[in-house]
Design a protein around this motif. Structure first.
Motif, PDB file in Angstrom:
ATOM      1  N   CYS A 181       0.820  -1.078   0.104  1.00 26.58           N
ATOM      2  CA  CYS A 181       0.023   0.027   0.025  1.00 26.58           C
ATOM      3  C   CYS A 181       0.819   1.317   0.104  1.00 26.58           C
ATOM      4  N   ARG A 239       3.774   1.614  -1.375  1.00 25.16           N
ATOM      5  CA  ARG A 239       4.185   1.831  -2.626  1.00 25.16           C
ATOM      6  C   ARG A 239       3.387   2.083  -3.868  1.00 25.16           C
ATOM      7  N   GLU A 240       2.138   1.387  -3.642  1.00 27.68           N
ATOM      8  CA  GLU A 240       0.834   1.513  -4.644  1.00 27.68           C
ATOM      9  C   GLU A 240      -0.245   1.519  -4.132  1.00 27.68           C
ATOM     10  N   GLU A 250      -2.982   2.863  -4.678  1.00 30.26           N
ATOM     11  CA  GLU A 250      -4.218   2.455  -5.408  1.00 30.26           C
ATOM     12  C   GLU A 250      -4.634   0.895  -5.156  1.00 30.26           C
ATOM     13  N   ARG A 251      -3.595   0.088  -4.719  1.00 30.22           N
ATOM     14  CA  ARG A 251      -4.179  -1.227  -4.381  1.00 30.22           C
ATOM     15  C   ARG A 251      -4.715  -1.469  -2.906  1.00 30.22           C
TER      16      ARG A 251
END
Length: 168
Positions: A141, A143-144, A146-147
């Motif tokens: 989460c 790092r990304e 949107e995931r």
């Protein structure tokens, strides 16, 4: 940021002094706000989740705070990056993101065993099985972002599977 280098050095003697001040601030905030640093399962035995639903709610609330509190999020990211450049930050990273987390979840699992919620087994290994995959999803989460929904779904399924394996 809009701060000139000269302004910083008028308040701090060196880069190390700036880093030391940041670490001190992070430690103070961590000790004040972290559930992992403060929890005493012996005193708080009444707050132990007794069902998979209660565990999912508790852990999702904790993750919401960990992921979305701007101070906690920035401090965690600073430690992840800084641990490779500074041995003091590496020690702090290990304390905050491994030792304290494992201590928290080991205490939780021990209380759940004592209260008859979970079967008797090695509480430290059970705690690792419960919390370490969640740590990986927190990193995802970070790092990304949107995931996050995907990660939260995996966390819920993971907790439910943990209970299906160990619940009495």
């Amino acid at each position: 940021m809009g701060i000139r280098k000269a302004s910083l050095y008028s308040h701090f003697e060196s880069k190390q002094a700036i880093l030391d001040a940041l670490v001190e601030e992070v430690l103070g905030q961590y000790e004040t706000h972290s559930i992992f640093a403060q929890k005493d399962w012996e005193k708080d035995a009444g707050s132990v989740p007794l069902t998979p639903d209660a565990a999912v709610r508790m852990i999702r609330e904790q993750l919401g705070y960990i992921l979305h509190d701007p101070y906690i999020s920035r401090a965690r990211k600073m430690l992840v990056i800084g641990q490779f450049r500074n041995p003091d930050l590496a020690k702090l990273q290990t304390k905050q993101n491994y030792s304290d987390v494992m201590g928290y979840f080991t205490g939780l699992v021990q209380q759940m065993i004592r209260q008859g919620v979970l079967a008797l087994d090695d509480p430290e290994i059970m705690a690792a099985q419960l919390c370490l995959p969640i740590s990986v999803w927190i990193d995802l989460c970070d790092r990304e972002p949107e995931r996050e929904a995907e990660a939260m779904e995996l966390v819920e399924r993971h907790i439910r599977q943990f209970f299906s394996l160990y619940q009495r």
